[in-house]
Design a protein around this motif. Sequence first.
Motif, PDB file in Angstrom:
ATOM      1  N   ILE A   1      74.313  -6.971  71.266  1.00  0.00           N
ATOM      2  CA  ILE A   1      74.537  -6.415  69.927  1.00  0.00           C
ATOM      3  C   ILE A   1      73.788  -7.301  68.942  1.00  0.00           C
ATOM      4  N   VAL A   2      72.963  -6.682  68.097  1.00  0.00           N
ATOM      5  CA  VAL A   2      72.222  -7.438  67.078  1.00  0.00           C
ATOM      6  C   VAL A   2      72.566  -6.862  65.717  1.00  0.00           C
ATOM      7  N   SER A   3      72.495  -7.712  64.714  1.00  0.00           N
ATOM      8  CA  SER A   3      72.734  -7.202  63.362  1.00  0.00           C
ATOM      9  C   SER A   3      72.089  -8.103  62.319  1.00  0.00           C
ATOM     10  N   ASN A   4      71.495  -7.459  61.342  1.00  0.00           N
ATOM     11  CA  ASN A   4      71.101  -8.123  60.097  1.00  0.00           C
ATOM     12  C   ASN A   4      71.987  -7.494  59.025  1.00  0.00           C
ATOM     13  N   PRO A   5      73.203  -8.005  58.863  1.00  0.00           N
ATOM     14  CA  PRO A   5      74.147  -7.369  57.940  1.00  0.00           C
ATOM     15  C   PRO A   5      73.935  -7.858  56.500  1.00  0.00           C
ATOM     16  N   PRO A   6      74.627  -7.267  55.528  1.00  0.00           N
ATOM     17  CA  PRO A   6      74.592  -7.853  54.178  1.00  0.00           C
ATOM     18  C   PRO A   6      75.203  -9.254  54.252  1.00  0.00           C
TER      19      PRO A   6
END
Length: 295
Positions: free
Chosen positions: A201-206
Motif C-alpha cells: 500500500i502506497v500513499s502520498n496523502p495530504p
Amino acid sequence: MSDRSAQPGPGEERRTLAQSLARAQALGLERIDAQGLHLLALGRPLHDRAWLIAHDQDELGAEVQAHIDALLQRRAAGEPQAYITGHKEFFGLPLQVDGRVLDPRPDTETLVEWALELIPAAPADGGPTEAPDLQLLDLGTGSGAIALALQQQRPRARVTAVDASHAALDVAQANARRLNLPVRFIHSDWLAGVHGRFDLIVSNPPYIRADDPHLAALRHEPLQALASGQDGLDDIRAIIAQAPAHLQPGGWLLLEHGYDQAQAVRDLLTQAGGQRVCSRHDLAGIERCSGAQWA
Ligand SMILES: C[S@@+](CC[C@H](N)C(=O)[O-])C[C@H]1O[C@@H](n2cnc3c(N)ncnc32)[C@H](O)[C@@H]1O
C-alpha cells in the motif's frame, strides 16, 4: 512568423520572441516555464525549445502577444505551470492535469522508486514471473500519478487506486484510459470502501498543517489534497490505523510526508506494529517517505 501573427493594436509595439521571453523572466518566471508558455501560445509542441531559439528574432503578432501575456500573468500569479499547459510528466508518463488534482511533484518519484524495489520485476527473458498477481494499492491517487507509474513499470501487478474526490477520480481515469493502463479505481474515504488485502500500500496523502503559511502559495490546488489537521498528520494517522488490516502477511505500507515529519511517522508506524520501519530521502536529501512491513 506563424499564421497566428496579427498586426499590433493601436499604441502597441511589436515584441520579438527574445524580448517576450526576457519580459517573462522580468516577471519572475523560470526560463523553462516561460519557454513552455510561449510554445503553448504559438501552438508548438511544448518540448520544442530549439524552435524558440531558432526563431528568437521573429516578431509576435498582437493576438499571440496578448495570449502570451495572459498566460505569463497566470503563471506569475502562482498558478502551477501544469494547470496552464494541462500537462505534467511523472516518472516518464505524460499526464493530463488540472485544478481538480494535485500537481504531481518530482519528490513523489522517491515513493515510486521505493515501491518498485519491493516489487520483483519480470525477468529480462520474459520468464513466467514478476509475481503476476501482486496486489498494489495507491491511496489518494489524485491524477493517478503513482498508481499509473506502478502499473506501467509492473504490467503484471494488479493496481487499485482510491480517492475521496470524484473530480480527482475523473482525471485519473481519463489518464489511465489514454495511457491504456488497467488500473482499477475506487471512490472511498481511505480504506473504508476497499475490500481485500494488498502486498503493498502506497500513499502520498495530504500532510500540511492547517495553519501552515505555505498553504496560501498553493491556493490553486485542491485544499483536500494538501491540508491535514493541526499537525498535518490526521490523514497519515488514519491510513496507519486502517492499512495493516488490508496488508498480506509480509506486506509493506509506504507513505510520503512533510520534510519534518519523518520521526513522527516512524513512531506512528512502530506503534501500529510495523517492523523494519525506515525512511527514504528525496533528491534534495530530505527524509521524504517512511514505511514499514507487517509480518
Ligand atoms: C497530496 S494529494 C496526492 C495526489 C497524487 N497521489 C500525487 O502524488 O500526485 C492527496 C490526495 O488524497 C486525496 N484524499 C484526501 N482525503 C482523502 C480521503 N479521506 N480518502 C481518500 N483520498 C483522500 C485527495 O483528494 C488527493 O487527491
